[in-house]
Design a protein around this motif. Structure first.
Motif, PDB file in Angstrom:
ATOM      1  N   TYR A 103       0.828  -1.203   0.000  1.00  0.00           N
ATOM      2  CA  TYR A 103       0.000   0.000   0.000  1.00  0.00           C
ATOM      3  C   TYR A 103       0.864   1.256   0.000  1.00  0.00           C
ATOM      4  CZ  TYR A 103      -3.209   3.646   1.464  1.00  0.00           C
ATOM      5  OH  TYR A 103      -3.917   4.813   1.522  1.00  0.00           O
TER       6      TYR A 103
ATOM      7  N   CYS B 200      -5.755  -9.355   6.641  1.00  0.00           N
ATOM      8  CA  CYS B 200      -5.171  -8.059   6.314  1.00  0.00           C
ATOM      9  C   CYS B 200      -6.237  -7.154   5.710  1.00  0.00           C
ATOM     10  CB  CYS B 200      -4.009  -8.247   5.333  1.00  0.00           C
ATOM     11  SG  CYS B 200      -3.269  -6.691   4.773  1.00  0.00           S
TER      12      CYS B 200
ATOM     13  N   CYS C 171      -6.119  -6.705   1.882  1.00  0.00           N
ATOM     14  CA  CYS C 171      -6.093  -7.889   1.018  1.00  0.00           C
ATOM     15  C   CYS C 171      -7.040  -7.769  -0.170  1.00  0.00           C
ATOM     16  CB  CYS C 171      -6.407  -9.148   1.825  1.00  0.00           C
ATOM     17  SG  CYS C 171      -8.108  -9.222   2.453  1.00  0.00           S
ATOM     18  N   THR C 172      -8.093  -6.961  -0.072  1.00  0.00           N
ATOM     19  CA  THR C 172      -9.050  -6.862  -1.171  1.00  0.00           C
ATOM     20  C   THR C 172      -8.518  -6.038  -2.339  1.00  0.00           C
ATOM     21  OG1 THR C 172     -10.089  -4.934  -0.130  1.00  0.00           O
ATOM     22  CG2 THR C 172     -11.021  -7.110   0.374  1.00  0.00           C
TER      23      THR C 172
ATOM     24  N   CYS D 193      -4.800  -5.525  -2.713  1.00  0.00           N
ATOM     25  CA  CYS D 193      -3.351  -5.708  -2.793  1.00  0.00           C
ATOM     26  C   CYS D 193      -2.962  -6.477  -4.050  1.00  0.00           C
ATOM     27  CB  CYS D 193      -2.848  -6.451  -1.557  1.00  0.00           C
ATOM     28  SG  CYS D 193      -1.052  -6.677  -1.537  1.00  0.00           S
TER      29      CYS D 193
ATOM     30  N   LYS E 294      -0.248  -8.008  -4.468  1.00  0.00           N
ATOM     31  CA  LYS E 294       0.613  -9.123  -4.084  1.00  0.00           C
ATOM     32  C   LYS E 294      -0.059 -10.043  -3.071  1.00  0.00           C
ATOM     33  CE  LYS E 294       4.718  -6.194  -4.739  1.00  0.00           C
ATOM     34  NZ  LYS E 294       5.929  -5.616  -4.104  1.00  0.00           N
ATOM     35  N   VAL E 295      -1.385 -10.059  -3.049  1.00  0.00           N
ATOM     36  CA  VAL E 295      -2.119 -10.812  -2.032  1.00  0.00           C
ATOM     37  C   VAL E 295      -1.848 -12.310  -2.151  1.00  0.00           C
ATOM     38  CG1 VAL E 295      -4.183 -11.017  -3.479  1.00  0.00           C
ATOM     39  CG2 VAL E 295      -4.390 -11.102  -0.973  1.00  0.00           C
TER      40      VAL E 295
ATOM     41  N   CYS F 130      -3.325 -14.151   3.487  1.00  0.00           N
ATOM     42  CA  CYS F 130      -3.562 -12.746   3.800  1.00  0.00           C
ATOM     43  C   CYS F 130      -5.030 -12.498   4.125  1.00  0.00           C
ATOM     44  CB  CYS F 130      -3.147 -11.857   2.627  1.00  0.00           C
ATOM     45  SG  CYS F 130      -1.382 -11.894   2.228  1.00  0.00           S
ATOM     46  N   ARG F 131      -5.919 -13.331   3.550  1.00  0.00           N
ATOM     47  CA  ARG F 131      -7.352 -13.160   3.747  1.00  0.00           C
ATOM     48  C   ARG F 131      -7.846 -13.788   5.047  1.00  0.00           C
ATOM     49  NH1 ARG F 131      -8.946 -11.384  -1.303  1.00  0.00           N
ATOM     50  NH2 ARG F 131      -7.626 -12.065  -3.048  1.00  0.00           N
TER      51      ARG F 131
ATOM     52  N   CYS G 161       2.870  -6.793   7.102  1.00  0.00           N
ATOM     53  CA  CYS G 161       2.649  -7.471   5.824  1.00  0.00           C
ATOM     54  C   CYS G 161       3.254  -8.866   5.895  1.00  0.00           C
ATOM     55  CB  CYS G 161       3.287  -6.676   4.681  1.00  0.00           C
ATOM     56  SG  CYS G 161       3.068  -7.437   3.056  1.00  0.00           S
TER      57      CYS G 161
END
Length: 353
Positions: free
Chosen positions: A256, A294, A297-298, A300, A302-303, A307-308, A325
């Motif tokens: 971000y 995170c 995550c919605t 990103c 690089k998710v 992360c979800r 992160c």
């Protein structure tokens, strides 16, 4: 002063939460919370300026107001000059007020239009000191001199001044009781561009002369680069990255922060021509219903799957650089931490474990 020479934290924030209840239905029952600030931790050292940046609605101003207990925090501790502001009684909090002050975003709205400049600047003296009129008047004139206002304007009203002059009045009022810590809540956002640099230079000059400590809240990344020693990047009520200014602007770590700083124009035409923008897709989730894991995550680029599910903790991944992160803090993600130094997290005492 961004050379890491700071030693003593003046402000220590741990696990700060600011949730606003949501009521619905005929009986006005509570059905949820707007999680404006959701577990924020950081330190501000004596004489330092910490910049707090992020998109509109990310919780920056709420953090500033909760720090001074203009809002009652939902949870967490805010230790300023050795005292936990969040637990002080009303009488003790009133006695603590001279130590901490605020410069508000809109100088027109934050000044009483029915009071003269002298009355506005002198109001903190009326409330917190027993000085006679002559001493208060002398202090008002001294403050006007410090912020570059002509003493002859003391009996004028706010509408007779420009935006920059009104902000100087607000700064003088904040300085009246010799505070140690000042929250600057987007103090230049409502000003013309030609005036913004004057106000920021005034704040820097006052900091050097009076030894002030600032939390500088802004969405103007170029101005934060000019004034801040360290920068905290917020997203949806949490801190995504906290790094020294030069390191952050040279090489942001959090996805971000990378996207946010990619939007900052370059003064060098050659570098500007080759600047790569990172365009985020989707909208910022609602703070009333943030995503699991995170919060970024919605959107990103690089998710990863976990992360979800798992919330990343703010951890030190390089000396003085803290990132929330999984790319850096999860050894299984193949990130930086798997081959770099040991990742250390903030414990509840604010030390590094």
């Amino acid at each position: 002063m961004a050379d890491g020479t700071f030693r003593n934290p003046l402000v220590q924030v741990r696990g700060l939460k600011m949730h606003f209840p949501i009521y619905a239905g005929i009986l006005r029952r509570k059905v949820g919370d707007v999680k404006a600030v959701d577990g924020v931790s950081f330190d501000i050292f004596e004489g330092e300026t910490l910049g707090l940046v992020g998109e509109s609605g990310c919780g920056k101003s709420t953090v500033g107001r909760a720090l001074l207990r203009l809002y009652e925090p939902t949870d967490g501790s805010v230790v300023i000059d050795g005292q936990d502001i969040a637990t002080l009684s009303p009488d003790a909090l009133r006695k603590k007020r001279p130590t901490m002050q605020m410069v508000f975003q809109d100088p027109q709205a934050s000044l009483n239009p029915r009071m003269t400049v002298a009355a506005i600047i002198g109001e903190p003296l009326d409330e917190h000191t027993g000085w006679d009129d002559a001493k208060k008047t002398a202090r008002v004139y001294e403050l006007m001199d410090q912020v570059g206002l002509n003493r002859r304007f003391a009996n004028r009203y706010p509408h007779e001044f420009s935006g920059g002059q009104r902000q100087r009045i607000g700064i003088a009022r904040a300085l009246a009781l010799n505070p140690k810590f000042i929250v600057c809540d987007e103090p230049i956002a409502a000003l013309d561009v030609s005036i913004q640099a004057q106000v920021v230079n005034l704040l820097e000059d006052l900091q050097d002369r009076l030894g002030l400590t600032y939390l500088f809240i802004s969405h103007d990344l170029s101005m934060v680069r000019h004034i801040a020693d360290r920068v905290a990047v917020m997203y949806l009520g949490r801190i995504a990255e906290l790094s020294p200014r030069d390191a952050l602007y040279a090489r942001p770590l959090h996805p971000y922060a990378q996207a946010l700083l990619s939007a900052v124009p370059e003064a060098d035409p050659g570098r500007e021509a080759t600047r790569q923008r990172i365009i985020l897709t989707g909208d910022v989730p609602s703070p009333a219903n943030p995503p699991k894991g995170c919060t970024f995550c919605t959107r990103c680029p690089k998710v990863m799957p976990h992360c979800r599910e798992i919330e990343p903790k703010l951890a030190e991944v390089e000396p003085g650089r803290f990132v929330a992160c999984h790319l850096f803090t999860d050894n299984t993600a193949g990130g930086h931490a798997s081959s770099g130094p040991e990742v250390r997290e903030h414990n509840q005492q604010g030390e590094l474990s």
